[in-house]
Every structure is written in C-alpha cells, then in structure tokens.
Design an enzyme around this catalytic site. Structure first.
Site, PDB file in Angstrom:
ATOM      1  N   GLU A 319       0.803  -1.236   0.000  1.00 31.42           N
ATOM      2  CA  GLU A 319       0.000   0.000   0.000  1.00 31.42           C
ATOM      3  C   GLU A 319       0.838   1.290   0.000  1.00 31.42           C
ATOM      4  OE1 GLU A 319      -2.879  -0.339   3.155  1.00 31.42           O
ATOM      5  OE2 GLU A 319      -3.515  -2.329   2.499  1.00 31.42           O
ATOM      6  N   ASN A 362       2.169  -5.071  -3.346  1.00 27.73           N
ATOM      7  CA  ASN A 362       0.782  -5.417  -2.993  1.00 27.73           C
ATOM      8  C   ASN A 362      -0.030  -4.164  -2.671  1.00 27.73           C
ATOM      9  OD1 ASN A 362      -1.073  -7.640  -2.345  1.00 27.73           O
ATOM     10  ND2 ASN A 362      -0.951  -6.931  -0.215  1.00 27.73           N
ATOM     11  N   HIS A 399     -10.197  -6.621  -1.975  1.00 29.02           N
ATOM     12  CA  HIS A 399     -11.307  -6.494  -1.021  1.00 29.02           C
ATOM     13  C   HIS A 399     -12.414  -5.803  -1.822  1.00 29.02           C
ATOM     14  CE1 HIS A 399      -8.893  -7.798   2.323  1.00 29.02           C
ATOM     15  NE2 HIS A 399      -7.954  -6.935   1.992  1.00 29.02           N
ATOM     16  N   GLU A 428      -5.801 -11.061  -1.132  1.00 32.18           N
ATOM     17  CA  GLU A 428      -6.641 -10.852   0.065  1.00 32.18           C
ATOM     18  C   GLU A 428      -8.130 -10.871  -0.288  1.00 32.18           C
ATOM     19  OE1 GLU A 428      -5.367  -7.406   2.317  1.00 32.18           O
ATOM     20  OE2 GLU A 428      -3.258  -7.790   1.896  1.00 32.18           O
ATOM     21  N   ASP A 430     -11.964 -11.076  -0.613  1.00 29.04           N
ATOM     22  CA  ASP A 430     -13.222 -11.319   0.104  1.00 29.04           C
ATOM     23  C   ASP A 430     -14.330 -10.574  -0.637  1.00 29.04           C
ATOM     24  OD1 ASP A 430     -12.590  -8.713   1.104  1.00 29.04           O
ATOM     25  OD2 ASP A 430     -11.991  -9.511   3.048  1.00 29.04           O
TER      26      ASP A 430
HETATM   27  O1  9MR Z   1      -7.166  -8.383   8.585  1.00 28.25           O
HETATM   28  C1  9MR Z   1      -6.247  -7.516   9.227  1.00 28.25           C
HETATM   29  C2  9MR Z   1      -6.847  -7.010  10.525  1.00 28.25           C
HETATM   30  O2  9MR Z   1      -7.006  -8.087  11.436  1.00 28.25           O
HETATM   31  C3  9MR Z   1      -5.938  -5.945  11.136  1.00 28.25           C
HETATM   32  O3  9MR Z   1      -6.571  -5.384  12.262  1.00 28.25           O
HETATM   33  C4  9MR Z   1      -5.639  -4.882  10.106  1.00 28.25           C
HETATM   34  C5  9MR Z   1      -4.651  -3.868  10.647  1.00 28.25           C
HETATM   35  O4  9MR Z   1      -3.411  -4.457  10.848  1.00 28.25           O
HETATM   36  O5  9MR Z   1      -5.085  -5.456   8.943  1.00 28.25           O
HETATM   37  C6  9MR Z   1      -5.962  -6.342   8.315  1.00 28.25           C
HETATM   38  O6  9MR Z   1      -5.373  -6.829   7.132  1.00 28.25           O
HETATM   39  C7  9MR Z   1      -5.129  -5.857   6.122  1.00 28.25           C
HETATM   40  C8  9MR Z   1      -3.892  -6.296   5.375  1.00 28.25           C
HETATM   41  O7  9MR Z   1      -2.817  -6.449   6.252  1.00 28.25           O
HETATM   42  C9  9MR Z   1      -3.532  -5.293   4.296  1.00 28.25           C
HETATM   43  N1  9MR Z   1      -4.639  -5.091   3.389  1.00 28.25           N
HETATM   44  C10 9MR Z   1      -5.910  -4.752   4.037  1.00 28.25           C
HETATM   45  C11 9MR Z   1      -6.253  -5.817   5.083  1.00 28.25           C
HETATM   46  C12 9MR Z   1      -7.628  -5.547   5.679  1.00 28.25           C
HETATM   47  O8  9MR Z   1      -7.619  -4.337   6.366  1.00 28.25           O
END
Ligand code: 9MR
Length: 531
Positions: A319, A362, A399, A428, A430
C-alpha cells in the site's frame, strides 16, 4: 529472484504429503485450554523484556446493549504505554481506555478489543482491569520473563484466553458465522479445493497470540489442511510484530505458524516487510534518528533471511500508492524519510536475502475500478522494471464489493500486469454481500438467503474465471482468501460496514467449527474446474 513457478511435480508431492500428515498434526496441535468467560480480559501478546504488546477484550455480558464503554487499570511496577490503537487511552498510570468512535456500541455478548505497546524493565505485568462491564475485573495473561522463551509462554497463555473468548465471539458473531442452510454448499464441491489448481490456493489466518488463532481451534486446522495450499499471516508477520524494538526481532509466533504449515505441506506467503499503516509501524521506527534507509534495509534483510527457505513469496511493500498525490507515492514515514527509493531498495534487500522467494508489490483498489490508482500502480511498476529492480509480480488485494468493480475492469488490470511479464497474485480476496457505497440503501441484505448465496457464488466464480482467462499459467501466483470463516472476517470491525453482517468468505458454520462450505466455495471450485 525466482523466474518460474515451482514445478508442478514438486507441488503435487507437497500436496500428497500434506494429505498424509494432516491427522497427526491435529492430534498434536488441536488441544486448547479453556478459561472461564471474563468480561474484561487483559492479554499479553508479546513480551521482550524492555517492552510488550498487550490487548484488552471488553465483552458486554449484560442483558442490554451499550453505546459506550470505559475501563481502567494501573500497573504496580514501571510498565508504561507508549502507543495504542482501537480505543482512546488517557492518563499515565492509572490509565483509562474509552471506546473508539466505531466500537462503542456492543450488543449483549458482543466484544470489542483494543491494544497497546508499552515499555517495561522486566516481565510485562498483568493488571486488573475494572469498569462497569468488567465484573470487578479479570486477567488471563500469564506471567512472563524477559527471555525470548517468555514470548512463547505469554502466547500460550493468550491462546487459552482466546479459546475462552471464542465462546463469547461465537455468540457475538453467530449470525455472521452460521448462514442459513440455503447458503451452504450444494453445487460442484471439492474434496480438496487446492487440488483443483496447479498454483497456491491460500487463506489468511490469525495465529500466535491473536484471538481465535487457528492453532487453538482444531476445526480451523482441519478445514485449512483440507482445502488450502498456502497461508498468509493476517497480522503476525507485520512490522511491529516481528521487529518490536530496534535491536529485537520476535519470530516465535510466526515460526510456530510456519512450522505447522511445513508439517502439513502448506506454503507461506509473507505479509509484509513494509506497510505504513498506523500501529503496524513500530513506534521506535517512527522516531528513528539514524540512517533511515540503512535501518530499513536491515529490517528487510533480517526478516527475509530468517524465513528464507520457508516462504514461497513476499508482499515486499504494501500500500505505498496514493493516487491523489501527483507523485503517486503515499506520503508515508518511509517516503518522507527515505524518498521513493525505499521501494526499490526493499526489493533488492529481499532478493539478496532470499533469491528463491517471489517478490510482490501489494495494494488495494488496483483491480480496475479506480483507474487513477491503477495508473499509479503501472507507473511505479514500470519505473521498478526500468531500473532492473527484482520484482516478480503484483499482488491485488481485492477487497472488492459484490457489484464493484466489474470483472471486465479486473481483466484489464490483470492484463496490464501480464503484459509486463509479471506474476499476478490475488492476495486478500473477500466478497461482502453489502456495498456501503451503492446507490441503494445500505445494508442491502440483512440475512443470508438463497438469493444472496447465489449472487455471491456467481461473483466469486466470475472473479476466478477472470483470473484464469487472463493470467497465463506461468504467471499465476495464486489466489488467497482473507480469512476462513465468515465470523472472523476483518470486515465485521471495519468502520464503513457499521457492524453489519456481510458473510464475505467461503465457509460458514459454528464459531469453532465444523465449518461448512458455502455456495461461494462451490463458485470457486466450479471456476477452477472450468465448469
Ligand atoms: O485483517 C487484518 C486485521 O485483522 C488488522 O486489524 C488490520 C490492521 O493491521 O489489517 C488487516 O489486514 C489488512 C492487510 O494487512 C492489508 N490489506 C488490508 C487488510 C484488511 O484491512
């Protein structure tokens, strides 16, 4: 840099091995202790002697709903909080934590969790948490010592608390987790989903000291081993978890997950060396006053080196794009302190430390619906390639919404990466059934009906079909779903969803399993089978 997929024959032998070893692993790892349900739990997540990461779970055990909550605690020793998330914390021992704007509202049985990082000069303390929802307070963190083995003792004590909290979670997310029978699998099913694809079929997992770690829920292990060939750590391989202080790396929890995967013949996709997001950046890094780029190089090198041979691939940088900046670069700490070159340097450091892992950039919103972001992605990727940076592929988080973006936009985005000779990995995935940004009132669906299940199945199927149509076999990095079971999805806590149920994943069922394949699962299986 690995320039081709691992040979099919090798992958097949991994998959055969994992089938043979799954039962044994379950017997060893499937047990979990269970504590009495507590309405305010203080858990030590990580403890490295001079500091710690801890979390508090607040459960509404009353018969009515609450709109806000507040809890307090005090350390008897020198533990002090330096950084926190998911609540507003005030005071300086004693501390008071109040709900954040998005997690104050708790129905009976629902839970909110917040965390913080602190300093200490010895084992982290487990104070009593008090407050109106706390029944006088309770704690479940174990005592720890400052040696590295203390993290494992802290993590095993937290797993017992997570198994107790799973019962509370089961009530709070029951509507999420258990879909109606209309949503469960009825179409082309698969004994082993992964066996339908000659590329990784992955799932993100909670592990280590996290709540509902798959290592504390036997049925999660069963479903994961049955259907997936790759794991991504949903959290525990991020920066602050692996590198909590300048001279401390904490690999204990990640190693436990990697060992389980290896025992079961499952691969690992590493996530992630560098991510700007708030508390994922360790506080020591935010105030680092030395040579920032040299420090980042060392961070990437040390982690890549530790996992070399155990990971298939890495999200090297996560990101880094902000399409609203003319430069396309997010104005992150890394950009501010090291300039745009930090991205290329991270790839070079990772490649030097682990030449066999596939290295991905990513990001989210790059799958076509946001053309400005896709253009920024391509501009940055072109720059990396022009400079000879060892990038193997692009991770599309995906997402996505049930109706946005269109699959034709996704095809265009995948094709642009394929045209550059790079791998495409869906990292990722969903598919929530409600779209907060749609023109129709949100939520569009308040129960998971046959109609919704069919819609979601079709959406999953068309995404996988788009991937298979556009991405040639040698450039398929795989498809990973962001979680196993609907009730564990990050989306339940995501502010734009207002706590509504979205049933975004491939499995429903009771909180602790057995998990049921949904129609969405069949959609993926049908696409992989070419049906
Ligand atoms: O699913 C993850 C969630 O449990 C955490 O609280 C959050 C912050 O660290 O990150 C979520 O995963 C993210 C991923 O690392 C990067 N892309 C977006 C995902 C969803 O927010």
């Amino acid at each position: 840099m690995k320039t081709f997929n691992f040979p099919l024959a090798l992958q097949r032998s991994r998959l055969l091995f994992r089938r043979a070893s799954g039962t044994l692993a379950l017997i060893i790892l499937g047990t979990s202790a269970s504590d009495a349900l507590a309405s305010c739990e203080y858990n030590i997540n990580s403890d490295w002697g001079s500091g710690f990461v801890a979390s508090v779970r607040v459960t509404n055990d009353t018969a009515g709903s609450v709109n806000s909550w507040q809890v307090q605690w005090q350390y008897s020793g020198d533990n002090r909080i330096v950084h926190h998330w998911s609540s507003d914390i005030s005071g300086n021992n004693p501390y008071t934590a109040s709900n954040a704007a998005w997690n104050g509202s708790l129905q009976p049985g629902q839970t909110a969790e917040f965390g913080f990082q602190g300093t200490a000069s010895g084992p982290a303390e487990v104070p009593q948490v008090t407050g109106l929802l706390c029944d006088g307070g309770s704690s479940s963190g174990g005592s720890t010592s400052s040696s590295s083995s203390s993290s494992s003792s802290s993590s095993s004590s937290s797993s017992s608390s997570s198994s107790s909290s799973s019962s509370s979670s089961s009530s709070s997310s029951s509507s999420s987790g258990s879909s109606s029978s209309s949503g469960s699998s009825s179409g082309a099913s698969a004994e082993n989903l992964y066996s339908l694809a000659p590329f990784p079929i992955g799932v993100a997992v909670s592990a280590g000291y996290e709540n509902r770690s798959f290592l504390s829920i036997a049925e999660k292990q069963t479903s994961i081993a049955q259907h997936f060939s790759q794991l991504t750590a949903g959290n525990i391989m991020k920066m602050s978890y692996l590198h909590p202080s300048e001279n401390t790396y904490d690999f204990a929890n990640a190693d436990q997950m990697v060992n389980w995967a290896e025992t079961n013949g499952i691969g690992i996709h590493g996530h992630t060396f560098i991510w700007h997001s708030d508390y994922q950046v360790p506080s020591w890094m935010q105030s680092y006053s030395g040579d920032f780029q040299a420090m980042l190089d060392d961070h990437v090198t040390t982690i890549a080196d530790h996992f070399a041979g155990s990971v298939d691939s890495w999200d090297v940088v996560n990101e880094a794009i902000d399409e609203n900046q003319s430069s396309c670069y997010r104005n992150s700490l890394f950009y501010q302190r090291a300039g745009a070159g930090y991205i290329a340097n991270a790839f070079r450091a990772a490649d030097a430390a682990d030449p066999n892992a596939d290295l991905y950039y990513n990001d989210y919103d790059t799958e076509g619906g946001n053309s400005n972001k896709l253009n920024c992605l391509l501009q940055i990727v072109d720059g990396l390639q022009a400079d000879g940076v060892p990038i193997d592929g692009v991770g599309f988080q995906m997402h996505v919404q049930i109706d946005w973006p269109s699959t034709s936009q996704m095809r265009t985005a995948f094709q642009a990466i394929v045209d550059r000779g790079l791998k495409v990995k869906i990292t990722e995935l969903d598919v929530p059934v409600n779209n907060p940004y749609a023109s129709t009132p949100f939520p569009q669906y308040t129960s998971y009906t046959t109609e919704v299940a069919a819609l979601q199945k079709a959406r999953y199927k068309s995404i996988v079909e788009a991937y298979l149509d556009v991405v040639p076999t040698n450039l398929r990095g795989g498809i990973t779903v962001w979680g196993l079971w609907d009730g564990d999805s990050w989306l339940l806590d995501f502010s734009n969803r207002q706590g509504v149920d979205d049933w975004p994943l491939l499995f429903s069922g009771p909180a602790n399993g057995p998990y049921e394949e949904k129609a969405a699962f069949d959609g993926v299986a049908e696409a992989l089978l070419g049906q």
